[in-house]
Write an enzyme that holds these catalytic residues in place. Structure first.
Site, mmCIF file in Angstrom:
data_model
loop_
_atom_site.group_PDB
_atom_site.id
_atom_site.type_symbol
_atom_site.label_atom_id
_atom_site.label_comp_id
_atom_site.label_asym_id
_atom_site.label_seq_id
_atom_site.Cartn_x
_atom_site.Cartn_y
_atom_site.Cartn_z
ATOM 1 N N GLY A 1 2.196 5.256 -3.433
ATOM 2 C CA GLY A 1 1.900 6.238 -4.448
ATOM 3 C C GLY A 1 3.238 7.132 -4.925
ATOM 4 N N LYS B 1 -0.227 1.222 -5.221
ATOM 5 C CA LYS B 1 0.228 0.733 -3.778
ATOM 6 C C LYS B 1 1.705 0.874 -3.426
ATOM 7 C CE LYS B 1 1.084 -3.408 -0.940
ATOM 8 N NZ LYS B 1 0.821 -5.096 -1.100
ATOM 9 N N TYR B 2 2.654 1.008 -4.522
ATOM 10 C CA TYR B 2 3.831 0.902 -4.438
ATOM 11 C C TYR B 2 4.573 2.210 -3.811
ATOM 12 C CZ TYR B 2 3.816 -3.108 -7.652
ATOM 13 O OH TYR B 2 3.819 -4.431 -8.387
ATOM 14 N N SER B 3 5.186 1.899 -2.840
ATOM 15 C CA SER B 3 5.720 3.077 -1.734
ATOM 16 C C SER B 3 4.587 4.123 -1.436
ATOM 17 C CB SER B 3 6.891 3.482 -2.410
ATOM 18 O OG SER B 3 7.801 2.664 -2.400
#
Length: 320
Positions: free
Chosen positions: A64, A60-62
Site C-alpha cells: 500500500g 498490493k505494491y509495497s
C-alpha cells in the site's frame, strides 16, 4: 510526448505509463529496490515534466505504500485532473468478491489521497467469485463516481471475453484496457488476447515491457539490487534464457545501428506492435529520459521482422 485514447473511455493517456511498483517502502516480502517518498516525488516530477500523465499502481505494491507515495507526489506537484491514476484489486482478502472490491477501493482512495481513480484494474481473474458479482460490484463504483473507467490484467482471452459479455448483457460498465504481459521475449498474447482486444477497441497497456531489464542490456544478468533480489522476474524469464538471449542480441544490434539504447529499441517495438501505453518502472532519471526518447524512434518493417523472427512459444506466464 505522444498521447492516445484509452479505449472507449474518452480518457487521453500518454503513450508511456509510469509503473509504480518501483515506488514504496522496501521490504523482504515484496521488493527491496523500491524508492522512498522523496525519490518517488522526484521521479513523478521528471515524468510530468516530460509530458507523462499516466501512472499505474496497485493496492498490493509495497503493502500500500506505493499508493501513498504516488498520491503524495501528485498532490504536491500537479492538479488532480491533469493526471490519470490507475490502481488495482485482487491480491487481497476476498479477491474480486463484492465485499472485497467495495472495501479495497476505499482503502486505495484513502492511500492515494483522492476521491476517485481514473482506471480501476482487476489484477487477475478470480476463479472463486461469480463473474456477475464482480462486474456488478465494479459497475457500482463507476456509478458512485469512485472510478471513471475499468481495466483488466493478465488472464486468458476466454475469461476476458466472458467478463465483457456479462457486463454488456446486463448494461454494466465494460473494460476499456488490458494490462497484459508482453515484450519481445514473451508474446503469447498475440494468439488470442491481443486480437480480441483490438476487436473490442480495448487499449493495450502491457506490463513488463522490458522483460524486467532483460531487453535493456546485452548481458542477461546484472549486479543491480533488483536483479539480485527480484525472484519474480527470475521466475518469469530465466528458464528461457538460452532461447531468448538471441533476441536480446538483436535488440542490442539494432541499438548499435541507430545509436540509441536497447530500452528505446524495445519501446519503439511496442509502439510498432500497436501497444497503447507500455508501463515502465523508473528508478533513475536516465531511465526516464531513455523511455521518453523512444517516442520519437521509428522502426522499419524490416527491423520489426528481424526482432520477431526468432521467437519460440513459451509457457504461459501471468494468467493463473
Amino acid at each position: 510526448m505522444k498521447y492516445a485514447m484509452l479505449g472507449n473511455s474518452g480518457i487521453e493517456v500518454s503513450r508511456l505509463s509510469i509503473g509504480c511498483m518501483s515506488f514504496g517502502k522496501p521490504s523482504e516480502d515484496f521488493h527491496l529496490w523500491t524508492l522512498g517518498p522523496d525519490e518517488t516525488q522526484d521521479m513523478v516530477k521528471l515524468a510530468l515534466d516530460a509530458g507523462v500523465n499516466f501512472f499505474d499502481t496497485a493496492n498490493k505494491y509495497s503493502h500500500g505504500t506505493s499508493e501513498e507515495y504516488l498520491g503524495r507526489a501528485i498532490k504536491n506537484l500537479v492538479p488532480r485532473d491533469k493526471v490519470v491514476i490507475a490502481t488495482k484489486v485482487y491480491f487481497n482478502e476476498g479477491h474480486l468478491s463484492k465485499e472485497a472490491i467495495l472495501r479495497e477501493i476505499d482503502g486505495s482512495l484513502k492511500r492515494l489521497g483522492t476521491d476517485y481513480v481514473d482506471l480501476y484494474i482487476i489484477h487477475r481473474f478470480d476463479y472463486d467469485t461469480p463473474v456477475e458479482e464482480t462486474m456488478e460490484a465494479l459497475h457500482s463504483l463507476v456509478r458512485a463516481g469512485k472510478v471513471r473507467a475499468l481495466g483488466a490484467s493478465a488472464m486468458y482471452a476466454y475469461q476476458f471475453h466472458n467478463m465483457q459479455h456479462v457486463a454488456e448483457r446486463n448494461g454494466w460498465t465494460q473494460f476499456v484496457s488490458m494490462q497484459n504481459h508482453y515484450n519481445p521475449l514473451y508474446r503469447e498474447d498475440e494468439r488470442e488476447m491481443i486480437p480480441l482486444c483490438r476487436m473490442m477497441n480495448v487499449a493495450l497497456t502491457p506490463y513488463s515491457p522490458l522483460a524486467s531489464g532483460r531487453c535493456c542490456r546485452p548481458d542477461w544478468h546484472s549486479d543491480s539490487l533488483r536483479s539480485r533480489t527480484d525472484a519474480m522476474a527470475a521466475k518469469k524469464y530465466d528458464s528461457t534464457e538460452a532461447q531468448d538471449a538471441a533476441i536480446v542480441a538483436r535488440i542490442h544490434e539494432l541499438a548499435e545501428k541507430y545509436g540509441v539504447t536497447m530500452t528505446q529499441i524495445t519501446l519503439a517495438w511496442h509502439l510498432r506492435q500497436g501497444m497503447t501505453s507500455p508501463i515502465v518502472g523508473i528508478t533513475k532519471p536516465k531511465y526516464l529520459h531513455e523511455a521518453v526518447g523512444a517516442m520519437d524512434l521509428e522502426l522499419s518493417d524490416e527491423d520489426v521482422t528481424y526482432l520477431n523472427e526468432l521467437y519460440l512459444p513459451h509457457k504461459v506466464v501471468g494468467a493463473l
